[in-house]
Design a protein around this motif. Structure first.
Motif, PDB file in Angstrom:
ATOM      1  N   ALA A 542       0.842  -1.209   0.000  1.00 46.98           N
ATOM      2  CA  ALA A 542       0.000   0.000   0.000  1.00 46.98           C
ATOM      3  C   ALA A 542       0.870   1.249   0.000  1.00 46.98           C
ATOM      4  CB  ALA A 542      -0.936  -0.021   1.201  1.00 46.98           C
ATOM      5  N   ILE A 545       2.308   3.200  -5.302  1.00 50.47           N
ATOM      6  CA  ILE A 545       1.827   2.423  -6.452  1.00 50.47           C
ATOM      7  C   ILE A 545       0.593   1.596  -6.076  1.00 50.47           C
ATOM      8  CG2 ILE A 545       2.440   0.556  -8.060  1.00 50.47           C
ATOM      9  CD1 ILE A 545       5.214   1.880  -8.286  1.00 50.47           C
ATOM     10  N   ARG A 600       1.775  -5.096   5.273  1.00 50.11           N
ATOM     11  CA  ARG A 600       2.209  -5.885   6.420  1.00 50.11           C
ATOM     12  C   ARG A 600       2.359  -5.022   7.670  1.00 50.11           C
ATOM     13  NH1 ARG A 600       7.550  -8.388   3.879  1.00 50.11           N
ATOM     14  NH2 ARG A 600       7.849  -6.155   3.752  1.00 50.11           N
ATOM     15  N   SER A 601       2.901  -3.825   7.504  1.00 52.46           N
ATOM     16  CA  SER A 601       3.146  -3.002   8.693  1.00 52.46           C
ATOM     17  C   SER A 601       1.831  -2.573   9.328  1.00 52.46           C
ATOM     18  CB  SER A 601       4.008  -1.802   8.356  1.00 52.46           C
ATOM     19  OG  SER A 601       3.868  -1.454   7.017  1.00 52.46           O
ATOM     20  N   LEU A 693      12.404   5.462  -4.125  1.00 53.57           N
ATOM     21  CA  LEU A 693      12.616   6.176  -5.395  1.00 53.57           C
ATOM     22  C   LEU A 693      11.327   6.865  -5.816  1.00 53.57           C
ATOM     23  CD1 LEU A 693      14.136   6.619  -8.179  1.00 53.57           C
ATOM     24  CD2 LEU A 693      13.019   4.503  -8.890  1.00 53.57           C
TER      25      LEU A 693
HETATM   26  P1  NAP Z   1       6.703   1.715  -1.634  1.00 50.48           P
HETATM   27  O1  NAP Z   1       6.124   3.037  -1.380  1.00 50.48           O
HETATM   28  O2  NAP Z   1       8.001   1.396  -1.058  1.00 50.48           O
HETATM   29  O3  NAP Z   1       5.622   0.651  -1.139  1.00 50.48           O
HETATM   30  C1  NAP Z   1       5.823  -0.711  -1.220  1.00 50.48           C
HETATM   31  C2  NAP Z   1       4.730  -1.456  -0.434  1.00 50.48           C
HETATM   32  O4  NAP Z   1       4.960  -2.828  -0.521  1.00 50.48           O
HETATM   33  C3  NAP Z   1       4.658  -1.092   1.011  1.00 50.48           C
HETATM   34  O5  NAP Z   1       3.299  -1.002   1.371  1.00 50.48           O
HETATM   35  C4  NAP Z   1       5.334  -2.260   1.707  1.00 50.48           C
HETATM   36  O6  NAP Z   1       4.744  -2.253   2.949  1.00 50.48           O
HETATM   37  C5  NAP Z   1       5.047  -3.426   0.779  1.00 50.48           C
HETATM   38  N1  NAP Z   1       6.124  -4.449   0.719  1.00 50.48           N
HETATM   39  C6  NAP Z   1       7.461  -4.228   0.586  1.00 50.48           C
HETATM   40  N2  NAP Z   1       8.129  -5.412   0.521  1.00 50.48           N
HETATM   41  C7  NAP Z   1       7.192  -6.391   0.582  1.00 50.48           C
HETATM   42  C8  NAP Z   1       7.242  -7.799   0.545  1.00 50.48           C
HETATM   43  N3  NAP Z   1       8.399  -8.445   0.436  1.00 50.48           N
HETATM   44  N4  NAP Z   1       6.096  -8.488   0.643  1.00 50.48           N
HETATM   45  C9  NAP Z   1       4.918  -7.845   0.765  1.00 50.48           C
HETATM   46  N5  NAP Z   1       4.807  -6.508   0.803  1.00 50.48           N
HETATM   47  C10 NAP Z   1       5.922  -5.787   0.718  1.00 50.48           C
HETATM   48  O7  NAP Z   1       6.828   1.470  -3.173  1.00 50.48           O
HETATM   49  P2  NAP Z   1       5.815   1.625  -4.381  1.00 50.48           P
HETATM   50  O8  NAP Z   1       4.400   1.701  -3.949  1.00 50.48           O
HETATM   51  O9  NAP Z   1       6.213   0.533  -5.297  1.00 50.48           O
HETATM   52  O10 NAP Z   1       6.197   3.014  -4.999  1.00 50.48           O
HETATM   53  C11 NAP Z   1       7.491   3.235  -5.566  1.00 50.48           C
HETATM   54  C12 NAP Z   1       7.844   4.668  -5.469  1.00 50.48           C
HETATM   55  O11 NAP Z   1       7.057   5.397  -6.392  1.00 50.48           O
HETATM   56  C13 NAP Z   1       7.563   5.186  -4.094  1.00 50.48           C
HETATM   57  O12 NAP Z   1       8.770   5.470  -3.429  1.00 50.48           O
HETATM   58  C14 NAP Z   1       6.756   6.415  -4.311  1.00 50.48           C
HETATM   59  O13 NAP Z   1       7.376   7.548  -3.766  1.00 50.48           O
HETATM   60  C15 NAP Z   1       6.640   6.590  -5.810  1.00 50.48           C
HETATM   61  N6  NAP Z   1       5.242   6.875  -6.098  1.00 50.48           N
HETATM   62  C16 NAP Z   1       4.739   8.028  -5.675  1.00 50.48           C
HETATM   63  C17 NAP Z   1       3.424   8.308  -5.891  1.00 50.48           C
HETATM   64  C18 NAP Z   1       2.827   9.613  -5.447  1.00 50.48           C
HETATM   65  O14 NAP Z   1       1.650   9.817  -5.622  1.00 50.48           O
HETATM   66  N7  NAP Z   1       3.589  10.513  -4.913  1.00 50.48           N
HETATM   67  C19 NAP Z   1       2.621   7.395  -6.516  1.00 50.48           C
HETATM   68  C20 NAP Z   1       3.172   6.202  -6.927  1.00 50.48           C
HETATM   69  C21 NAP Z   1       4.487   5.951  -6.693  1.00 50.48           C
HETATM   70  P3  NAP Z   1       4.724  -3.445   3.998  1.00 50.48           P
HETATM   71  O15 NAP Z   1       6.131  -3.922   4.046  1.00 50.48           O
HETATM   72  O16 NAP Z   1       4.253  -2.826   5.277  1.00 50.48           O
HETATM   73  O17 NAP Z   1       3.743  -4.420   3.472  1.00 50.48           O
END
Ligand code: NAP
Ligand code: FAD
Ligand code: SF4
Length: 704
Positions: A542, A545, A600-601, A693
């Motif tokens: 969550a 993305i 998960r968190s 990122l």
């Molecule tokens: P993210 O923000 O790091 O979120 C990843 C999610 O996956 C977290 O909820 C994490 O939380 C979960 N996760 C991580 N490892 C896992 C695992 N091994 N198994 C299950 N769950 C896992 O990354 P993202 O959503 O892919 O986004 C990428 C980047 O794009 C972000 O840094 C963000 O800044 C950027 N972005 C920004 C926007 C915006 O509107 N500003 C929109 C889209 C993307 P848990 O570990 O608690 O489950």
């Protein structure tokens, strides 16, 4: 005074071929192909505005923005350079960030203040720099009232704001008189510092607005009760400021046309207020849209362009002074349309001028395709300000870094290979080429953009198309040699002087029983259209993305961000603007699918989203009935669905698909091959660090 366009301005070259991005292109393409030297582009936008005692060269007003450079005298040379670039870029009238007229009006401790001559002196750097480029500049006088983030705050009544931990002190009658005098004094100081005028901030739920609205003014004396008594404070300030500064000084009054809070003002009260501040001496009325505590978004990217302009138009028949339309006006065709339809006399652009200081100059010569468009993400501007960091811009890292990030021509041109045309690679390739290097840009895909090509498909993120259109133009302009549909190998790269790997990321895979089941797909499969998701879906992860994919899966059809009437209905904005506070019952559209968003968190999903936009994403998904769960343990996937454990209890989510949005890993397999061939590449963007990122870091790193 002449608020209507007088003449069309000087001749301009014909426009270049249309290249404005989807899905806003229809208006601009029609205009762009029909323009000739005889019909200059945007005639209303570039008509001078005669105020009687002074003339503004065009209708572009740079709206007030706090950058963080206003608070210390030592930063004023940088502030001057920042404004000078916008003045040189053709803006007509600039309004500075807010300066409080006294200490109790501070926005935060030691924030910018204008109450003593020594505080006014450094402003001369700013006014001189702006005047050298032919623009005019007004200082904004902003008394924060109960929004001040310090214990000295004052307000009409002792009522704490829901977004501030500090409770204000209710002012005595003498205290009110002291505040009014402070405004008159600050305006005199602004005049001495060389400003052409002041903007009196009377909206957004700040001090003056707190007097005008029944929500925050519970007084029963001469300063509260009836609408006349509530607006008396605003009118008295304008009158006393006019008395202090004389007739030939601009006074802009920022009037709250839409409070968007319960117990806000009603339309007839707003009209009455507008007439009264006009009579008291205001030269221009600027539109204020929504209090900071409002639960209706007013500037984020999902707000339709020019969404609120009709409320400015509704006021027009009631006043004679020029009116300014604001909020989500980011491209010249939008601005021109507002002015041509007679809905306003000027347009206010704030963030779009952070994104591109040359906005007005590019519009004036008919090259809107060259504009680096503000995508209304708030990530580097407002979010920074709320984190007490210097503001900048995601698409333009030079914003507020005009003196320390300069792209000088190189004396030693090199051949440079950039691998990856995502945001990092695009920024790197175009800046390097602008500096004089010979750049070749490779991408395995058949179009530029990397992950932005997924982002632009999210309902409410249509503006991301514009960044790609801008970079397409920049690549052409800087003559970058493009190699699309070309997965680069080490052998392709060893002949270059420098190699930059901007190869981005690969989505992280998850490990639990059934992770390889056919139901389990990646967000890339979904957003690329490779997988058609069923009626029920669970999202693992969550972050930004995960939230975006949830919006994608719950929306159907044309995005309401492209349809102001539907958008207003969804958020409960009264389309007639007559209701008190302009609020009516929201009418969210039904979700296209049943969606669970999991992490998960422990705690609330989305807590780490942007400070100024996260609440909008959470509210949107809530309206779409998305079930958001934290503290989830994934037990496994099988034909029946996803089994999870929350608070010790097991549940089966009977979903058709499980979409993994669990973060990313750097993609840099080329690095080892290049090192083996004796070449050390530079790593940028996701290829460098994938954790946390975002495009802000990718573009900043690529540019630097
Ligand atoms: P993210 O923000 O790091 O979120 C990843 C999610 O996956 C977290 O909820 C994490 O939380 C979960 N996760 C991580 N490892 C896992 C695992 N091994 N198994 C299950 N769950 C896992 O990354 P993202 O959503 O892919 O986004 C990428 C980047 O794009 C972000 O840094 C963000 O800044 C950027 N972005 C920004 C926007 C915006 O509107 N500003 C929109 C889209 C993307 P848990 O570990 O608690 O489950
Ligand atoms: P990428 O964008 O991943 O680009 C890498 C490029 O390298 C790709 O085009 C790939 O084809 C190419 N490539 C890889 N290997 C090779 C090779 N060997 N040869 C040739 N080409 C190669 N960020 C924000 O800041 N705000 C947001 O609102 C936001 N929303 C998002 C929404 C979604 C749905 C997604 C998916 C992402 C979003 N992001 C957002 C994240 C943002 O898009 C990324 O942080 C950014 O794209 C990373 O840029 P990059 O250049 O490092 O990598
Ligand atoms: Fe616009 Fe985003 Fe830049 Fe702010 S950071 S000015 S919202 S593009």
């Amino acid at each position: 005074m002449n608020p209507t366009p007088a003449h069309a301005g000087a001749c301009v070259p014909p426009r270049f071929a249309a290249s404005c991005a989807l899905p806003y292109a229809s208006v601009s393409i029609a205009r762009m192909t029909s323009t000739t030297i005889e019909s200059p582009p945007y005639p209303h936008l570039f008509a001078p505005l005669d105020l009687g005692f002074t003339t503004i060269r065009n209708r572009v007003l740079m709206g007030s923005m706090h950058t963080g450079l206003e608070d210390r005298a030592k930063d004023f040379p940088r502030l001057a350079a920042y404004f000078a670039e916008r003045a040189a870029g053709g803006v007509g009238l600039i309004v500075t960030g807010g300066f409080s007229p006294n200490l109790v009006g501070w926005l935060k401790p030691f924030g910018g203040k204008l109450s003593w001559p020594w505080e006014a002196r450094p402003h001369k750097f700013v006014t001189k720099a702006v005047h050298e480029h032919g623009a005019k500049i007004c200082a904004q006088l902003l008394h924060a009232g109960r929004y001040g983030y310090h214990p000295l705050t004052v307000a009409p009544s002792k009522l704490k704001a829901p977004i501030n931990p500090f409770t204000p002190r209710a002012l005595s009658v003498r205290g009110i008189e002291r505040q009014i005098s402070a405004y008159a004094n600050a305006a005199t100081l602004a005049r001495d510092a060389g400003y052409d005028g002041v903007e009196i901030m009377g909206s957004e739920g700040y001090f003056i607005n707190e007097f005008t609205a029944p929500r925050t003014n519970k007084r029963v004396d001469a300063w509260g009760g009836t609408p006349e008594k509530r607006m008396r404070f605003a009118v008295e300030i304008v009158r006393r400021v006019r008395e202090a500064v004389g007739p030939d000084f601009i006074i802009i009054y920022r009037l709250s046309l839409l409070d968007l809070v319960d117990d806000g003002n009603q339309w007839d009260e707003i009209v009455q207020q507008a007439k009264a501040v006009e009579a008291a001496g205001a030269t221009i009325i600027n539109s204020g849209i929504g209090w900071h505590e409002a639960r209706v978004p007013t500037i984020v990217t999902s707000v339709p362009r020019a969404a609120f302009v009709d409320v400015t138009a509704k006021l027009k028949p009631h006043v004679r002074v020029p009116l300014v339309a604001t909020n989500r006006i980011n491209m010249p065709e939008v601005a021109e349309g507002i002015l041509a339809a007679g809905k306003a006399d000027m347009v206010s652009l704030a963030r779009p001028l952070l994104a591109d200081p040359q906005w007005a100059a590019k519009a004036r010569v008919g090259t809107p395709q060259a504009i680096n468009t503000c995508i209304a993400c708030n990530q580097a501007c407002l979010d920074h300000v709320f984190e007490n960091k210097l503001a900048s811009c995601l698409v333009n890292p030079r914003a507020c870094h005009e003196t320390d990030l300069t792209y000088r021509k190189t004396f030693a041109p090199k051949t440079v290979a950039v691998v990856g045309a995502g945001p990092a690679g695009l920024a790197c390739a175009t800046v390097a080429a602008e500096r004089g290097h010979r750049v070749t840009l490779f991408d395995a895909a058949d179009e530029i953009g990397g992950q932005f090509n997924y982002a632009k498909r999210i309902p409410g993120k249509e503006e991301f198309h514009e960044t790609l259109r801008y970079f397409r133009h920049r690549l052409e302009e800087t003559r970058v040699d493009m190699k699309l549909s070309t997965p680069a190998t080490a052998a392709d790269l060893t002949g270059f002087d420098e190699v930059v790997l901007a190869t981005g990321i690969t989505p992280r895979r998850v490990a639990f029983p059934g992770a390889d089941h056919a139901k389990v797909v990646s967000y890339v499969d979904v957003l690329s259209g490779r997988v058609k998701v069923g009626a029920r879906a669970a999202l693992i992860g969550a972050g930004g993305i995960g939230f975006d994919v949830a919006e994608y899966l719950t929306h159907e059809g044309r995005s309401s961000s492209l349809d102001p009437a539907r958008w207003m209905a969804e958020w409960g904005v009264d389309p007639t603007f007559e209701a008190r506070g302009s609020l009516v019952k929201p009418q969210p559209e039904p979700p296209a699918r049943e969606v669970w968003l999991l992490q998960r968190s422990p705690g609330k999903p989305g807590a780490r989203l942007g400070k100024t936009s996260g609440w909008v994403h959470r509210a949107t998904l809530k309206a779409k009935q998305v079930k958001m769960l934290g503290g989830v343990e994934y037990l496994g996937v099988d034909d029946t669905g996803l089994r999870i454990k929350v608070d010790g209890a097991e549940h089966l989510l009977p979903v058709d698909h499980v979409v993994v949005c669990a973060g990313q890993e750097p993609r840099r397999e080329l690095q080892a091959d290049l090192m083996a061939a004796g070449k050390t590449p530079h790593l940028i963007g996701g290829a460098d660090v994938a954790a946390e990122l975002d495009a802000k870091r990718a573009i900043d790193q690529g540019s630097r």
